[in-house]
Design a protein around this motif. Structure first.
Motif, short mmCIF file in Angstrom:
data_model
loop_
_atom_site.label_atom_id
_atom_site.label_comp_id
_atom_site.label_asym_id
_atom_site.label_seq_id
_atom_site.Cartn_x
_atom_site.Cartn_y
_atom_site.Cartn_z
N GLY A 23 16.35 -3.65 -6.67
CA GLY A 23 17.68 -4.43 -5.93
C GLY A 23 18.18 -5.15 -7.19
O GLY A 23 19.40 -5.31 -7.32
N ALA B 189 21.62 -10.50 -2.15
CA ALA B 189 20.48 -10.58 -3.20
C ALA B 189 19.78 -12.12 -3.04
O ALA B 189 18.64 -11.93 -3.35
N HIS C 63 16.97 1.77 -4.90
CA HIS C 63 16.87 0.54 -4.08
C HIS C 63 17.11 0.90 -2.50
O HIS C 63 16.39 0.78 -1.90
N VAL D 196 13.77 0.46 0.09
CA VAL D 196 14.46 -0.76 0.95
C VAL D 196 13.56 -0.04 2.48
O VAL D 196 13.25 -0.99 3.29
N TYR E 169 21.97 -4.77 -8.58
CA TYR E 169 22.88 -5.95 -8.55
C TYR E 169 23.18 -6.01 -9.88
O TYR E 169 24.31 -6.50 -10.17
N GLN F 136 12.72 -5.03 -4.50
CA GLN F 136 13.11 -6.32 -4.96
C GLN F 136 13.74 -5.97 -6.60
O GLN F 136 14.86 -6.28 -7.05
N GLY G 207 22.99 -6.25 3.61
CA GLY G 207 23.05 -5.45 2.69
C GLY G 207 23.96 -4.23 2.94
O GLY G 207 24.76 -3.84 2.57
#
Length: 173
Positions: A69, A88, A16, A20, A73, A66, A162
């Motif tokens: 992530g 998130a 992630h 990103v 998460y 996503q 983030g």
């Protein structure tokens, strides 16, 4: 989308934070290029393919970021950190912005090409040529600028939330 139980990594770290960066770099770069293409038709003619490519890569990187992530998460959900929850939540809202931006960039490139043909026909013809595509290109240019700004603002909001969660030391399991 079903996610695997194992966390996807790239040479060790979770994917992630690395994926990103594609979103953080490509979407604002595409927005900047799209605004330039909207304002200067000559640049649109010259750089339409690179703009389309950067936009496509930026929009395409959003679902990858996503998904990775979501995996990360799921690993950190038990921390009960409101900053991670907010990040998130914001991250899940980016795809519609990115898709809308991508659609108006494609519309700009198509309408701009047709407007250029219309402009060329007007200079070569002695009879009046309708200005339909030139008007449409102006409207789409305004939409591109608005969508580019909105997408970039959303990327900055998500990135800030983030990075705040990580750098405040609350995202370490």
């Amino acid at each position: 989308m079903a996610l695997a139980d194992d966390l996807v990594t790239i040479f060790g770290p979770p994917a992630h934070p690395l994926l990103v960066h594609a979103v953080v770099v490509l979407l604002p770069l595409a927005a900047l290029g799209a605004v330039a293409a909207a304002v200067v038709p000559r640049w649109r003619q010259k750089y339409s393919w690179p703009l389309a490519g950067v936009t496509l890569m930026g929009v395409g990187s959003v679902p990858l970021a996503q998904a990775s992530g979501d995996q990360l998460y799921a690993r950190m959900a038990d921390l009960g950190n409101p900053q991670i929850d907010r990040h998130a939540e914001l991250g899940n809202d980016l795809l519609p912005f990115a898709l809308g931006f991508g659609v108006v960039v494609v519309a700009l490139l198509v309408a701009g090409r047709l407007a250029d043909r219309e402009r060329s026909a007007a200079t070569e013809s002695t009879t009046p040529v309708p200005r339909t595509w030139r008007r449409i290109a102006v409207v789409v240019s305004v939409l591109v600028i608005a969508a580019g700004v909105a997408t970039t603002v959303q990327v900055v909001r998500i990135g800030h939330s983030g990075s705040s969660a990580v750098w405040n030391g609350v995202a370490t399991p």
